[in-house]
Enzyme design. Sequence first.
Site, PDB file in Angstrom:
ATOM      1  N   ALA A  30     -62.046 -25.535  20.471  1.00  0.00           N
ATOM      2  CA  ALA A  30     -61.375 -25.300  19.186  1.00  0.00           C
ATOM      3  C   ALA A  30     -61.828 -26.310  18.140  1.00  0.00           C
ATOM      4  O   ALA A  30     -61.018 -26.892  17.434  1.00  0.00           O
ATOM      5  CB  ALA A  30     -59.860 -25.365  19.365  1.00  0.00           C
ATOM      6  N   GLY A  31     -63.148 -26.506  18.055  1.00  0.00           N
ATOM      7  CA  GLY A  31     -63.704 -27.408  17.066  1.00  0.00           C
ATOM      8  C   GLY A  31     -64.248 -26.666  15.863  1.00  0.00           C
ATOM      9  O   GLY A  31     -63.771 -25.587  15.505  1.00  0.00           O
ATOM     10  N   GLY A  33     -66.816 -24.977  15.539  1.00  0.00           N
ATOM     11  CA  GLY A  33     -67.361 -23.664  15.856  1.00  0.00           C
ATOM     12  C   GLY A  33     -66.336 -22.747  16.497  1.00  0.00           C
ATOM     13  O   GLY A  33     -66.232 -21.570  16.153  1.00  0.00           O
ATOM     14  N   SER A  55     -58.520 -24.784  24.664  1.00  0.00           N
ATOM     15  CA  SER A  55     -59.027 -26.086  24.228  1.00  0.00           C
ATOM     16  C   SER A  55     -58.437 -27.192  25.083  1.00  0.00           C
ATOM     17  O   SER A  55     -57.248 -27.176  25.395  1.00  0.00           O
ATOM     18  CB  SER A  55     -58.685 -26.338  22.756  1.00  0.00           C
ATOM     19  OG  SER A  55     -59.079 -27.651  22.361  1.00  0.00           O
ATOM     20  N   CYS A 180     -77.884 -36.236  16.521  1.00  0.00           N
ATOM     21  CA  CYS A 180     -77.077 -36.159  15.301  1.00  0.00           C
ATOM     22  C   CYS A 180     -77.116 -37.523  14.633  1.00  0.00           C
ATOM     23  O   CYS A 180     -76.353 -38.420  14.995  1.00  0.00           O
ATOM     24  CB  CYS A 180     -75.650 -35.753  15.643  1.00  0.00           C
ATOM     25  SG  CYS A 180     -74.626 -35.425  14.209  1.00  0.00           S
ATOM     26  N   GLY A 340     -72.111 -28.386  10.762  1.00  0.00           N
ATOM     27  CA  GLY A 340     -70.922 -27.552  10.668  1.00  0.00           C
ATOM     28  C   GLY A 340     -71.167 -26.176  10.091  1.00  0.00           C
ATOM     29  O   GLY A 340     -70.643 -25.173  10.612  1.00  0.00           O
ATOM     30  N   CYS A 374     -75.385 -30.631   4.289  1.00  0.00           N
ATOM     31  CA  CYS A 374     -74.679 -31.801   4.806  1.00  0.00           C
ATOM     32  C   CYS A 374     -74.297 -32.721   3.651  1.00  0.00           C
ATOM     33  O   CYS A 374     -75.120 -32.994   2.775  1.00  0.00           O
ATOM     34  CB  CYS A 374     -75.547 -32.571   5.788  1.00  0.00           C
ATOM     35  SG  CYS A 374     -75.986 -31.659   7.274  1.00  0.00           S
ATOM     36  N   LYS A 413     -67.471 -34.416  -0.612  1.00  0.00           N
ATOM     37  CA  LYS A 413     -67.154 -34.442   0.822  1.00  0.00           C
ATOM     38  C   LYS A 413     -65.648 -34.560   1.031  1.00  0.00           C
ATOM     39  O   LYS A 413     -65.080 -33.872   1.891  1.00  0.00           O
ATOM     40  CB  LYS A 413     -67.868 -35.601   1.516  1.00  0.00           C
ATOM     41  CG  LYS A 413     -67.493 -35.683   2.996  1.00  0.00           C
ATOM     42  CD  LYS A 413     -68.284 -36.665   3.796  1.00  0.00           C
ATOM     43  CE  LYS A 413     -67.796 -36.640   5.250  1.00  0.00           C
ATOM     44  NZ  LYS A 413     -68.557 -37.530   6.125  1.00  0.00           N
TER      45      LYS A 413
END
Length: 460
Positions: A30-31, A33, A55, A180, A340, A374, A413
């Site tokens: 449940a992030g 994505g 999750s 990342c 994301g 980003c 942001k």
Amino acid sequence: MGVKRHWLKTQLKKLPLGVVVMARVIVIGAGLGGLPAAYELRHILPRKHQIILISNQPKFTFVPSLPWVGLGLKSLDRIQLDLAKIVPQHGIEFIHAAVTAINPKSRQIRMSEQTLDYDYAVIATGPELALDALPGLGPEGGYTQSVCNPHHAVLAGIAWEKFLEDPGPVVVGAAPGASCFGPAYEFALLIHHVLKQKGWRNCSPTSKRSQIPITFITSEPYAGHLGIGGMANSRWLIRKFMADREIELMENTAISHFEPDAVYLADGRRIPAKFAMVLPPFRGPRFLREAPGLTDAKGFIPVLPTYRHPDFESIYAVGVITQLKPVEQTPIPTGAPKVGLMSEEMALAVAHNIALELGVISGCQNKPTLQAICFADFGDTGALFLADPLLPDETGHRHRALTYKGIWISWMKAGFEKYFLTKMRLGWTIPWFERWVFRAIGLPLVEPIIPSPELIQVKG
């Protein structure tokens, strides 16, 4: 029950388009994505189809804001939502549990207290942190911090407050195999900003800031490579940011291990470190790695352009857990990131393709365009990176690659964080007006997969 569902799936393929059989679709994770994927499935599938979200975390976390949490600039609760409160409101069943096993052949998911059959499983677990990749890596049992998950970000914040009481050298960077890099750059530049605000300025050899040297160590071939071969002027932009803040930059550098007061490099050098934040490599969770034929050696799920597994037709994948091969071989291993926006693109495509298979809609299958935007906050300024698509083609080119800098990006942001959390409360993935904006700037997010004439002729 599993045999019955398999029979239903087999019969479903024989039905004409438009005939619908109730299906159970389970989303694992449940992030960034998984939650959008569950919402998009609920939006596109009639209520007779069951959507279940599983999750191992009770709350959704806006992960891009974790660098702020790690430096005490924001509390964790401000970027989290209680899944048990918001998810059932939108017609989705929520189960707070850790998945211990998945069997793609029998189409079953096992948790500690129950086993569920499924017609489709959308895997969006996010990564497992490979903290055993280097001795001393990680906050638990090691000597480094990370901002890759909520728990670690909180630990980093505690360690940072303790560090400020008795400061010294700082090391920020990424371990070999990391994929990342953005959060590491953001964290290093935010550290400079925080220290400057607290009065530690890099004005002279006798200044307080000179007592806190900052070293950035990256496994990338060069700063700004980002695991995607660089883009636009990212190389020079990152180098300028570092130079202007007197942050020592060590590119194409492999870390070998960590001690309580130092980072050791593969070439034997020792870099003093009273506070170290180093991003680890990622891999797939154990329950995925243990499912025969489901993942690659690192636990990432291979996918077709539709984001369905090539061998298991009931399995789709979304987000960081998907396999994305690096654009090039680098001297020190680096992975390719999945940001994301890309996860949301995958969620849109997967929900569309499952609905298509169930006969809910008609048309062509969709694939994500893998375009990436980003935002990075550096305190007194920020940077925006747009890659269309994320990875360049064989010749090293993209349709577009843009970078911008300015304090307005930091504001963007912060605003986007609030907007995204609002979407997750309301059960939206990408609403019509957001899709319209993306189309207006030439970012369609998903595109149809047009069958080749030869394939159409064979089917005909």
